[in-house]
Design a protein around this motif. Sequence first.
Motif, PDB file in Angstrom:
ATOM      1  N   PRO A  85       0.631  -1.229  -0.159  1.00 57.32           N
ATOM      2  CA  PRO A  85       0.170   0.194  -0.308  1.00 57.32           C
ATOM      3  C   PRO A  85       1.009   1.183  -0.039  1.00 57.32           C
ATOM      4  CG  PRO A  85       0.585  -0.814   2.232  1.00 57.32           C
ATOM      5  CD  PRO A  85       0.922  -1.713   1.818  1.00 57.32           C
ATOM      6  N   LYS A  86       1.781   1.671   0.453  1.00 56.40           N
ATOM      7  CA  LYS A  86       2.994   2.288   0.960  1.00 56.40           C
ATOM      8  C   LYS A  86       4.364   2.278  -0.456  1.00 56.40           C
ATOM      9  CE  LYS A  86       0.901   4.434   3.994  1.00 56.40           C
ATOM     10  NZ  LYS A  86      -0.017   5.929   3.359  1.00 56.40           N
ATOM     11  N   ALA A  87       4.609   1.763  -0.729  1.00 57.36           N
ATOM     12  CA  ALA A  87       5.739   1.110  -1.823  1.00 57.36           C
ATOM     13  C   ALA A  87       5.176   0.651  -3.069  1.00 57.36           C
ATOM     14  CB  ALA A  87       6.769   0.351  -1.566  1.00 57.36           C
ATOM     15  N   PRO A  88       5.006   1.120  -4.376  1.00 58.50           N
ATOM     16  CA  PRO A  88       3.784   0.939  -4.652  1.00 58.50           C
ATOM     17  C   PRO A  88       4.796  -0.404  -6.069  1.00 58.50           C
ATOM     18  CG  PRO A  88       4.183   3.358  -5.490  1.00 58.50           C
ATOM     19  CD  PRO A  88       4.794   2.841  -4.059  1.00 58.50           C
ATOM     20  N   GLU A  89       6.148  -0.359  -5.849  1.00 55.81           N
ATOM     21  CA  GLU A  89       7.103  -1.287  -6.545  1.00 55.81           C
ATOM     22  C   GLU A  89       7.079  -2.384  -6.021  1.00 55.81           C
ATOM     23  OE1 GLU A  89       9.586   0.788  -3.870  1.00 55.81           O
ATOM     24  OE2 GLU A  89       8.064   1.062  -4.804  1.00 55.81           O
ATOM     25  N   LEU A  90       6.514  -2.893  -4.569  1.00 64.92           N
ATOM     26  CA  LEU A  90       6.546  -4.184  -4.135  1.00 64.92           C
ATOM     27  C   LEU A  90       4.917  -4.822  -4.327  1.00 64.92           C
ATOM     28  CD1 LEU A  90       8.277  -3.638  -1.088  1.00 64.92           C
ATOM     29  CD2 LEU A  90       9.243  -4.164  -3.198  1.00 64.92           C
ATOM     30  N   LEU A  91       5.083  -6.168  -4.791  1.00 65.08           N
ATOM     31  CA  LEU A  91       4.332  -7.008  -5.248  1.00 65.08           C
ATOM     32  C   LEU A  91       4.665  -8.768  -4.908  1.00 65.08           C
ATOM     33  CD1 LEU A  91       2.134  -8.562  -6.307  1.00 65.08           C
ATOM     34  CD2 LEU A  91       2.953  -8.406  -8.428  1.00 65.08           C
ATOM     35  N   ALA A  92       3.541  -8.845  -3.511  1.00 65.00           N
ATOM     36  CA  ALA A  92       3.439 -10.030  -2.843  1.00 65.00           C
ATOM     37  C   ALA A  92       1.926 -11.002  -3.898  1.00 65.00           C
ATOM     38  CB  ALA A  92       3.461 -10.026  -1.712  1.00 65.00           C
ATOM     39  N   THR A  93       3.569 -12.344  -3.849  1.00 67.69           N
ATOM     40  CA  THR A  93       2.434 -13.449  -4.726  1.00 67.69           C
ATOM     41  C   THR A  93       2.917 -14.584  -3.929  1.00 67.69           C
ATOM     42  OG1 THR A  93       4.561 -13.971  -6.231  1.00 67.69           O
ATOM     43  CG2 THR A  93       2.926 -12.514  -6.592  1.00 67.69           C
ATOM     44  N   GLY A  94       1.824 -15.557  -3.926  1.00 71.79           N
ATOM     45  CA  GLY A  94       1.981 -16.617  -2.456  1.00 71.79           C
ATOM     46  C   GLY A  94       1.089 -17.617  -3.806  1.00 71.79           C
ATOM     47  N   SER A  95       1.835 -19.337  -3.283  1.00 70.64           N
ATOM     48  CA  SER A  95       2.003 -19.907  -4.646  1.00 70.64           C
ATOM     49  C   SER A  95       2.286 -21.192  -3.569  1.00 70.64           C
ATOM     50  CB  SER A  95       2.974 -20.336  -5.776  1.00 70.64           C
ATOM     51  OG  SER A  95       3.241 -21.296  -6.029  1.00 70.64           O
ATOM     52  N   LYS A  96       1.299 -22.432  -4.320  1.00 72.37           N
ATOM     53  CA  LYS A  96       0.403 -24.047  -3.960  1.00 72.37           C
ATOM     54  C   LYS A  96       3.478 -24.248  -3.862  1.00 72.37           C
ATOM     55  CE  LYS A  96      -0.732 -28.410  -4.912  1.00 72.37           C
ATOM     56  NZ  LYS A  96      -2.147 -28.804  -6.565  1.00 72.37           N
ATOM     57  N   ASP A  97       3.215 -23.868  -3.992  1.00 72.71           N
ATOM     58  CA  ASP A  97       4.879 -24.048  -3.889  1.00 72.71           C
ATOM     59  C   ASP A  97       4.932 -23.962  -2.826  1.00 72.71           C
ATOM     60  OD1 ASP A  97       5.707 -21.420  -3.716  1.00 72.71           O
ATOM     61  OD2 ASP A  97       6.651 -21.483  -6.012  1.00 72.71           O
ATOM     62  N   ALA A  98       5.073 -23.396  -1.383  1.00 72.91           N
ATOM     63  CA  ALA A  98       5.451 -22.638  -0.415  1.00 72.91           C
ATOM     64  C   ALA A  98       6.112 -21.567  -0.428  1.00 72.91           C
ATOM     65  CB  ALA A  98       5.623 -24.448   0.124  1.00 72.91           C
ATOM     66  N   THR A  99       6.513 -20.664  -0.871  1.00 73.23           N
ATOM     67  CA  THR A  99       6.755 -19.996  -1.104  1.00 73.23           C
ATOM     68  C   THR A  99       5.856 -18.733  -1.101  1.00 73.23           C
ATOM     69  OG1 THR A  99       7.334 -19.526  -3.676  1.00 73.23           O
ATOM     70  CG2 THR A  99       8.433 -20.821  -2.163  1.00 73.23           C
ATOM     71  N   VAL A 100       6.461 -17.631  -0.843  1.00 75.22           N
ATOM     72  CA  VAL A 100       5.932 -15.837  -1.275  1.00 75.22           C
ATOM     73  C   VAL A 100       7.290 -15.024  -1.938  1.00 75.22           C
ATOM     74  CG1 VAL A 100       5.230 -13.927  -0.339  1.00 75.22           C
ATOM     75  CG2 VAL A 100       4.033 -16.434   0.582  1.00 75.22           C
ATOM     76  N   ARG A 101       6.975 -14.575  -3.267  1.00 75.74           N
ATOM     77  CA  ARG A 101       8.364 -14.496  -3.557  1.00 75.74           C
ATOM     78  C   ARG A 101       7.699 -12.807  -3.661  1.00 75.74           C
ATOM     79  NH1 ARG A 101      10.845 -17.393  -7.263  1.00 75.74           N
ATOM     80  NH2 ARG A 101      10.247 -19.720  -6.882  1.00 75.74           N
ATOM     81  N   ILE A 102       8.714 -11.318  -3.458  1.00 72.32           N
ATOM     82  CA  ILE A 102       8.384 -10.546  -3.621  1.00 72.32           C
ATOM     83  C   ILE A 102       8.784  -9.973  -4.819  1.00 72.32           C
ATOM     84  CG2 ILE A 102       8.568  -8.296  -1.867  1.00 72.32           C
ATOM     85  CD1 ILE A 102       8.710  -9.440   0.540  1.00 72.32           C
ATOM     86  N   TRP A 103       8.264  -8.902  -5.420  1.00 70.80           N
ATOM     87  CA  TRP A 103       9.024  -8.307  -6.644  1.00 70.80           C
ATOM     88  C   TRP A 103       8.852  -7.117  -6.372  1.00 70.80           C
ATOM     89  CZ3 TRP A 103       8.684 -12.568 -10.875  1.00 70.80           C
ATOM     90  CH2 TRP A 103       8.205 -13.524 -10.023  1.00 70.80           C
ATOM     91  N   ASN A 104      10.133  -6.605  -6.942  1.00 73.47           N
ATOM     92  CA  ASN A 104      10.314  -4.971  -6.615  1.00 73.47           C
ATOM     93  C   ASN A 104       9.833  -4.555  -8.478  1.00 73.47           C
ATOM     94  OD1 ASN A 104      11.206  -2.851  -7.512  1.00 73.47           O
ATOM     95  ND2 ASN A 104      12.531  -3.348  -5.878  1.00 73.47           N
ATOM     96  N   MET A 105       8.974  -4.343  -8.660  1.00 70.32           N
ATOM     97  CA  MET A 105       8.358  -3.961 -10.383  1.00 70.32           C
ATOM     98  C   MET A 105       8.792  -2.302 -10.519  1.00 70.32           C
ATOM     99  SD  MET A 105       6.933  -6.289 -10.759  1.00 70.32           S
ATOM    100  CE  MET A 105       5.761  -5.725 -12.242  1.00 70.32           C
ATOM    101  N   PRO A 106       9.262  -2.261 -11.777  1.00 72.72           N
ATOM    102  CA  PRO A 106      10.228  -1.074 -12.380  1.00 72.72           C
ATOM    103  C   PRO A 106       8.544  -0.330 -12.193  1.00 72.72           C
ATOM    104  CG  PRO A 106      10.746  -2.617 -13.600  1.00 72.72           C
ATOM    105  CD  PRO A 106      10.284  -3.434 -12.952  1.00 72.72           C
ATOM    106  N   ASN A 107       8.738   0.893 -12.517  1.00 74.16           N
ATOM    107  CA  ASN A 107       7.256   2.354 -12.663  1.00 74.16           C
ATOM    108  C   ASN A 107       7.323   2.562 -13.771  1.00 74.16           C
ATOM    109  OD1 ASN A 107       7.445   2.679  -9.586  1.00 74.16           O
ATOM    110  ND2 ASN A 107       8.756   5.006 -10.157  1.00 74.16           N
TER     111      ASN A 107
END
Length: 588
Positions: free
Chosen positions: A223-245
């Motif tokens: 909600p504050k850092a718009p470049e960060l996207l978190a995703t969760g999967s069946k593979d037991a991991t969460v990934r935090i992606w740093n998206m370019p503007n």
Amino acid sequence: MNPLIQMTADEVNHLIYAYLRDSGFEHTAFTLRTEGQLDRSHLFNRHIPRGELVELLSKSLLYVEVETHWRGDTMVTECKAPFSLLRRHECSSEGIGAETNGYSDEYEQSRSNGIDNVQKRKAEPLVLEEPRVEKRAKRSAEPEASDDYFSLPSVSKKKDSKSDSSVDMDRASQPAVNTPSAEIVKKAKTKKAPGPGDDTTPLDAILSLTGHAAEVFVCAWNPKAPELLATGSKDATVRIWNMPNPPDNLSEFSRSPLNPPVILKHLPNSDQRDITSLDWNPDGTLLATGSYDSILRVWTAPGEHYMSHPQHQGPIFATRFSKSGRWLLSASLDGTACVWDVSEKKLYMQFRCHAECCLDVDWLDDSTFASCGADRLIHIMQLGNPSPIKTFDGHTNEVNQIKFNPSRTRLASCSDDQTARIWNITNLFRKPEPDSIPGLGTTTKPDSVITLKGHSDSIGSIGWCPAPSNSGHEIMATTSFDGTARLWDATTGECLRAISDHKRAAYTLTFSPEGKFLATGSGDGWLYIYNVATKERVWSWYAGHDKPGIYEIDWQQKGGINRIAMCLESRAVGVVDVTRVPALMAYM
């Protein structure tokens, strides 16, 4: 000599287990896994394609049709009666409209009396407790096989020497009762390429983030850092992606992340690996994750471990930070909701509020929250009080999701009973008037509820539109396993639009942050976006033929950034740059 065809109870159990998980019945699957001791089987880690059970049953119907219609050296070609898994077939040339409808009345009568059914079950070596009727129906509108459903391997057959007609072998392979025409079969065999549904959106407007090793179930923009996207999967991991503007030049397109995502490995002690929920705290510094391994975890935005706790005794289905960020809520299959003190990193209180699993929670304010569960109840709880201060009943089946409206005056719920309800909570904290007579009630207006009816299957997702309609009434949306989405007037309960574009179960929905658009995602692989004011579809995108499901959508709009994140069955994360979609920018 071993038989060429073998089928074991263990294989059947695993097929049913996979079907239940594909259908979203996690607690039912958990029960089957535990009672059947599936994790001790050598088959437990074997990959079962999505929809495998339905596809195998469809192929069995194909064989039954051939077996039934083969008469000597010819095939019966004039039969128009459908085949069913649970009803005995009787040939009829009068089609579906025939009085018998292709089924034996005597057989149906014996089934209704329970005689035939009971005797058959006693003779079977494998006895499983069947899911409730409404659970089996949850996927009835959504055949899980791929679009090659109509192109199963052909079975050798002879033509009548006096006729060039032959039985349509593909007819029994589909779950519907109608025989597909040649045109439908041809279309089903043609695989549409992934991409926008229009000819004006450049392919580069949509990024595909790859890296997850299994289906992606949940996603959330910071909600504050718009470049960060978190995703969760069946593979037991969460990934935090740093998206370019997105680039300022409209002739350029969004670029993929320059660096690989931060991977938060949950390392469960069992094979129950799914990440089930994600929630950022209001200032975007912490990320709470729930998993099927029953452990609550909290991480910092850079990906460092902040806290974890195994308090829950079953999978965690929801995590929610309070508006202040002081508290964190978690809901679990064990029937409890836990409130965690975030700064102290410890459990504040565990609420044993539901007789069955607790499916969702939502904060009303920093000391009050709502919970819903499989026991069909909705409770309003306050910190420090182990008992509900208010209980809403009325749903006749599991309550899947709850959400307070933006003004916190009403609570929406949706259920497996095919209804959504809107509960008035304006009187929640109002005290009885002093002149009220005990036993006769008060002059306070009683709580009211609006029941939204129209769906023909379980409702799995609800959402409030951030902006009211032109009439000033709030708008709410629902998606259902019947494949439809609906827009509702939340004040009157009127259905403003029934949307039936999806061909399989509609899993998820979200409104754009300013309330102009509604986005829906489905097991058919389509993302559809609708103009809320006109109620018309304005844009679409297709995930592709192979593993097409779209499980969750999160829409980000901050400054000049306008993006949609999608969790995909294909193990990828889709990111749509809305500013590069002409059909949507026309309304900006």
